[in-house]
Scaffold this motif. Sequence first.
Motif, PDB file in Angstrom:
ATOM      1  N   LEU A  88       0.838  -1.195   0.000  1.00 51.73           N
ATOM      2  CA  LEU A  88       0.000   0.000   0.000  1.00 51.73           C
ATOM      3  C   LEU A  88       0.878   1.252   0.000  1.00 51.73           C
ATOM      4  CD1 LEU A  88      -2.752  -0.998   2.616  1.00 51.73           C
ATOM      5  CD2 LEU A  88      -2.901  -1.087   0.114  1.00 51.73           C
ATOM      6  N   TRP A  89       0.498   2.209  -0.858  1.00 54.19           N
ATOM      7  CA  TRP A  89       1.198   3.482  -0.962  1.00 54.19           C
ATOM      8  C   TRP A  89       0.189   4.610  -0.796  1.00 54.19           C
ATOM      9  CZ3 TRP A  89       6.423   3.671  -3.242  1.00 54.19           C
ATOM     10  CH2 TRP A  89       6.927   2.407  -3.565  1.00 54.19           C
ATOM     11  N   VAL A  90       0.476   5.554   0.085  1.00 51.37           N
ATOM     12  CA  VAL A  90      -0.310   6.783   0.180  1.00 51.37           C
ATOM     13  C   VAL A  90       0.490   7.874  -0.508  1.00 51.37           C
ATOM     14  CG1 VAL A  90      -1.417   8.444   1.701  1.00 51.37           C
ATOM     15  CG2 VAL A  90      -1.347   6.024   2.353  1.00 51.37           C
ATOM     16  N   GLU A  91      -0.110   8.510  -1.523  1.00 51.41           N
ATOM     17  CA  GLU A  91       0.629   9.442  -2.362  1.00 51.41           C
ATOM     18  C   GLU A  91      -0.130  10.744  -2.546  1.00 51.41           C
ATOM     19  OE1 GLU A  91       2.661   5.840  -5.031  1.00 51.41           O
ATOM     20  OE2 GLU A  91       1.424   7.366  -6.015  1.00 51.41           O
ATOM     21  N   ASP A  92       0.604  11.762  -2.936  1.00 54.10           N
ATOM     22  CA  ASP A  92       0.058  13.095  -3.206  1.00 54.10           C
ATOM     23  C   ASP A  92       0.213  13.383  -4.693  1.00 54.10           C
ATOM     24  OD1 ASP A  92      -0.575  15.755  -3.465  1.00 54.10           O
ATOM     25  OD2 ASP A  92       0.748  16.462  -1.860  1.00 54.10           O
ATOM     26  N   PHE A  93      -0.923  13.442  -5.420  1.00 51.57           N
ATOM     27  CA  PHE A  93      -0.922  13.705  -6.856  1.00 51.57           C
ATOM     28  C   PHE A  93      -1.341  15.149  -7.161  1.00 51.57           C
ATOM     29  CE2 PHE A  93      -0.157   9.387  -7.689  1.00 51.57           C
ATOM     30  CZ  PHE A  93      -0.105   9.148  -9.058  1.00 51.57           C
ATOM     31  N   SER A  94      -1.322  16.031  -6.156  1.00 52.30           N
ATOM     32  CA  SER A  94      -1.829  17.390  -6.370  1.00 52.30           C
ATOM     33  C   SER A  94      -1.009  18.142  -7.420  1.00 52.30           C
ATOM     34  CB  SER A  94      -1.849  18.164  -5.049  1.00 52.30           C
ATOM     35  OG  SER A  94      -0.545  18.225  -4.473  1.00 52.30           O
ATOM     36  N   PHE A 121       6.678  15.195 -20.693  1.00 51.28           N
ATOM     37  CA  PHE A 121       5.620  15.558 -19.746  1.00 51.28           C
ATOM     38  C   PHE A 121       5.313  14.383 -18.826  1.00 51.28           C
ATOM     39  CE2 PHE A 121       1.171  15.847 -18.446  1.00 51.28           C
ATOM     40  CZ  PHE A 121       1.136  17.114 -17.883  1.00 51.28           C
ATOM     41  N   VAL A 122       5.317  13.164 -19.373  1.00 44.98           N
ATOM     42  CA  VAL A 122       5.074  11.965 -18.566  1.00 44.98           C
ATOM     43  C   VAL A 122       6.180  11.815 -17.521  1.00 44.98           C
ATOM     44  CG1 VAL A 122       4.815   9.458 -18.608  1.00 44.98           C
ATOM     45  CG2 VAL A 122       3.873  10.853 -20.475  1.00 44.98           C
ATOM     46  N   GLU A 123       7.414  12.048 -17.937  1.00 45.08           N
ATOM     47  CA  GLU A 123       8.548  11.968 -17.013  1.00 45.08           C
ATOM     48  C   GLU A 123       8.408  12.997 -15.894  1.00 45.08           C
ATOM     49  OE1 GLU A 123      12.020  10.259 -15.661  1.00 45.08           O
ATOM     50  OE2 GLU A 123      10.945   9.684 -17.487  1.00 45.08           O
ATOM     51  N   ARG A 124       7.982  14.192 -16.253  1.00 44.49           N
ATOM     52  CA  ARG A 124       7.837  15.236 -15.234  1.00 44.49           C
ATOM     53  C   ARG A 124       6.741  14.866 -14.229  1.00 44.49           C
ATOM     54  NH1 ARG A 124       6.171  21.652 -15.931  1.00 44.49           N
ATOM     55  NH2 ARG A 124       6.303  22.123 -13.696  1.00 44.49           N
ATOM     56  N   CYS A 125       5.642  14.309 -14.713  1.00 44.54           N
ATOM     57  CA  CYS A 125       4.568  13.897 -13.809  1.00 44.54           C
ATOM     58  C   CYS A 125       5.057  12.833 -12.834  1.00 44.54           C
ATOM     59  CB  CYS A 125       3.372  13.373 -14.607  1.00 44.54           C
ATOM     60  SG  CYS A 125       2.417  14.668 -15.453  1.00 44.54           S
ATOM     61  N   MET A 126       5.871  11.897 -13.323  1.00 48.88           N
ATOM     62  CA  MET A 126       6.427  10.877 -12.432  1.00 48.88           C
ATOM     63  C   MET A 126       7.256  11.513 -11.324  1.00 48.88           C
ATOM     64  SD  MET A 126       7.550   7.759 -15.009  1.00 48.88           S
ATOM     65  CE  MET A 126       8.022   6.685 -13.660  1.00 48.88           C
ATOM     66  N   GLN A 127       8.004  12.537 -11.681  1.00 48.90           N
ATOM     67  CA  GLN A 127       8.868  13.194 -10.698  1.00 48.90           C
ATOM     68  C   GLN A 127       8.089  14.035  -9.700  1.00 48.90           C
ATOM     69  OE1 GLN A 127      11.595  15.373 -13.168  1.00 48.90           O
ATOM     70  NE2 GLN A 127      12.674  13.533 -13.887  1.00 48.90           N
ATOM     71  N   GLU A 128       6.883  14.491 -10.088  1.00 46.12           N
ATOM     72  CA  GLU A 128       6.101  15.390  -9.241  1.00 46.12           C
ATOM     73  C   GLU A 128       5.283  14.650  -8.186  1.00 46.12           C
ATOM     74  OE1 GLU A 128       6.145  18.523  -8.961  1.00 46.12           O
ATOM     75  OE2 GLU A 128       7.300  19.149 -10.712  1.00 46.12           O
ATOM     76  N   ILE A 129       5.148  13.342  -8.304  1.00 45.07           N
ATOM     77  CA  ILE A 129       4.361  12.585  -7.329  1.00 45.07           C
ATOM     78  C   ILE A 129       5.126  12.509  -6.012  1.00 45.07           C
ATOM     79  CG2 ILE A 129       3.355  10.331  -6.785  1.00 45.07           C
ATOM     80  CD1 ILE A 129       3.020   9.934  -9.805  1.00 45.07           C
ATOM     81  N   ARG A 130       4.422  12.776  -4.917  1.00 49.92           N
ATOM     82  CA  ARG A 130       5.047  12.711  -3.593  1.00 49.92           C
ATOM     83  C   ARG A 130       4.478  11.522  -2.830  1.00 49.92           C
ATOM     84  NH1 ARG A 130       4.437  14.856   1.698  1.00 49.92           N
ATOM     85  NH2 ARG A 130       2.409  15.763   1.153  1.00 49.92           N
ATOM     86  N   VAL A 131       5.365  10.622  -2.421  1.00 53.77           N
ATOM     87  CA  VAL A 131       4.937   9.463  -1.633  1.00 53.77           C
ATOM     88  C   VAL A 131       4.893   9.873  -0.166  1.00 53.77           C
ATOM     89  CG1 VAL A 131       5.470   7.093  -0.969  1.00 53.77           C
ATOM     90  CG2 VAL A 131       5.915   7.855  -3.304  1.00 53.77           C
ATOM     91  N   HIS A 206     -11.212  14.204  -1.555  1.00 54.35           N
ATOM     92  CA  HIS A 206      -9.993  14.788  -2.115  1.00 54.35           C
ATOM     93  C   HIS A 206     -10.034  14.779  -3.645  1.00 54.35           C
ATOM     94  CE1 HIS A 206      -7.816  14.843   1.815  1.00 54.35           C
ATOM     95  NE2 HIS A 206      -8.652  13.838   2.067  1.00 54.35           N
ATOM     96  N   GLU A 207     -11.233  14.693  -4.194  1.00 52.45           N
ATOM     97  CA  GLU A 207     -11.375  14.614  -5.646  1.00 52.45           C
ATOM     98  C   GLU A 207     -10.967  15.899  -6.358  1.00 52.45           C
ATOM     99  OE1 GLU A 207     -14.365  11.827  -3.726  1.00 52.45           O
ATOM    100  OE2 GLU A 207     -13.718  13.915  -3.448  1.00 52.45           O
ATOM    101  N   GLN A 208     -11.011  17.021  -5.660  1.00 54.58           N
ATOM    102  CA  GLN A 208     -10.717  18.304  -6.306  1.00 54.58           C
ATOM    103  C   GLN A 208      -9.229  18.568  -6.480  1.00 54.58           C
ATOM    104  OE1 GLN A 208     -13.115  20.192  -7.692  1.00 54.58           O
ATOM    105  NE2 GLN A 208     -14.447  18.492  -7.060  1.00 54.58           N
ATOM    106  N   ASP A 209      -8.409  18.050  -5.563  1.00 59.52           N
ATOM    107  CA  ASP A 209      -6.978  18.379  -5.640  1.00 59.52           C
ATOM    108  C   ASP A 209      -6.064  17.144  -5.685  1.00 59.52           C
ATOM    109  OD1 ASP A 209      -7.360  17.561  -3.040  1.00 59.52           O
ATOM    110  OD2 ASP A 209      -7.075  19.560  -2.177  1.00 59.52           O
ATOM    111  N   TRP A 210      -6.612  15.922  -5.497  1.00 57.18           N
ATOM    112  CA  TRP A 210      -5.844  14.680  -5.584  1.00 57.18           C
ATOM    113  C   TRP A 210      -4.649  14.662  -4.627  1.00 57.18           C
ATOM    114  CZ3 TRP A 210      -5.119  14.336 -11.632  1.00 57.18           C
ATOM    115  CH2 TRP A 210      -6.381  14.346 -12.257  1.00 57.18           C
ATOM    116  N   ASP A 211      -4.775  15.319  -3.483  1.00 62.03           N
ATOM    117  CA  ASP A 211      -3.646  15.370  -2.561  1.00 62.03           C
ATOM    118  C   ASP A 211      -3.549  14.138  -1.661  1.00 62.03           C
ATOM    119  OD1 ASP A 211      -5.977  16.043  -1.216  1.00 62.03           O
ATOM    120  OD2 ASP A 211      -4.928  17.325   0.225  1.00 62.03           O
ATOM    121  N   LEU A 212      -4.527  13.225  -1.763  1.00 61.15           N
ATOM    122  CA  LEU A 212      -4.478  12.000  -0.982  1.00 61.15           C
ATOM    123  C   LEU A 212      -4.978  10.852  -1.872  1.00 61.15           C
ATOM    124  CD1 LEU A 212      -3.503  11.463   1.871  1.00 61.15           C
ATOM    125  CD2 LEU A 212      -5.877  11.471   2.645  1.00 61.15           C
TER     126      LEU A 212
END
Length: 397
Positions: A88-94, A121-131, A206-212
């Motif tokens: 299980l991973w809890v991540e921040d996609f905001s 752009f795909v690479e940048r999105c991968m880097q922006e995800i915070r676990v 958290h549907e509006q900001d995907w922070d959780l």
Amino acid sequence: DMLHTHIEELLQVWEGKHEFSSHSVNYTLSGKRLDIQLNARILPGYEDSWERVLLAVENVTERETARRKLTHSEDYARGLFEYSPISLWVEDFSAVKRLFGDLRQIGIKDFRVFTDVHPEFVERCMQEIRVIDVNQQTLTMFHAPDKQTLLSRLSEVFRDDMRPHFNEQLSELWHGNLFHQREVVNYALNGEQLHVHLQFSVFPGHEQDWDLVLVSLTDITARKKAEAYLEFLGKHDELTKLHNRAFMVDEMNRLERKGPFPVSIIMADLNGLKDVNDQLGHAAGDALLRRIGEVLGKAADRPVHAARIGGDEFAILMPATDERGAVAMMENIQSLIDINNQYYSGSPLSLSMGSATSQHGERLEATVQRADALMYEDKRSYYAKTPGNERRQNSPE
């Protein structure tokens, strides 16, 4: 239950304070437990003797009971997370959500076309995800000694084959699908490739900001290996590692429909296998078959395919190959057999071969029959030259 907090109260007055407070426990005369908030003050004029102290006792049993229930629920939920049998991973996609917003503002409509043109752009999105957090099964699955080590080496986990899968995941999010699942590839910290079934879900609220976001990963590596092995067995001969008859039939049907023509076919038969089986045993015969598998596997580079179609019978399918190409292939096979015989003691390898090239409008089955007839001519010639084998000249192995 009151002793510990009473000691804390005494410490406060020992330090010279004229006021003290504590969360404590009292009991009614019937024995019922009361959670209390106690506030005490030494009254003015009695600071030296402490003869008058005002105690205010508030019954906070209901509040403390609710707090204990909340703590219990939190501990239970934490236990479910930490000791779940899946990763299980809890991540921040905001940050990804904001990047999507930027694209929409500049008028991007077709996300797939955009990422095809701008793979960075795909690479940048991968880097922006915070676990934010991972559980114990995640550490076990990814061979990480602790959470800090895993989170500091995420670039080793999400790489290579992960990118196309992640692009598909981003496409799901772009189209508003906040819950989706797929099979993806990750890597453990020891370099081992992991096939996992991924389930992605944005937490409610958290549907509006995907922070959780909760991501679950189920290890399906063993299943994938089993599937690959079963698929291999469905198209290959286990002993020689060459293709099998079923694959040859399917490939011939495909070549008849799509070509490319001309198609040449070599039919081959291993000489002397029965004698080796009779005199030395089937283990020795199997060793010969494995060796011929090595030879034909070496000779048949794609798009050429070599198949074991019977006990000691083999076929080589060669698309876009004429008669000269077929002859060159047989010469190459014979050269490889000569080399192989130099490295193995005992029974030498010997193949009888015949080749035919498809004529315009001819079914490949007819081409096989012509190649087969030529192979048997070669076999009769072999046994005619081999003393003691005259009885085999007019009969197949």
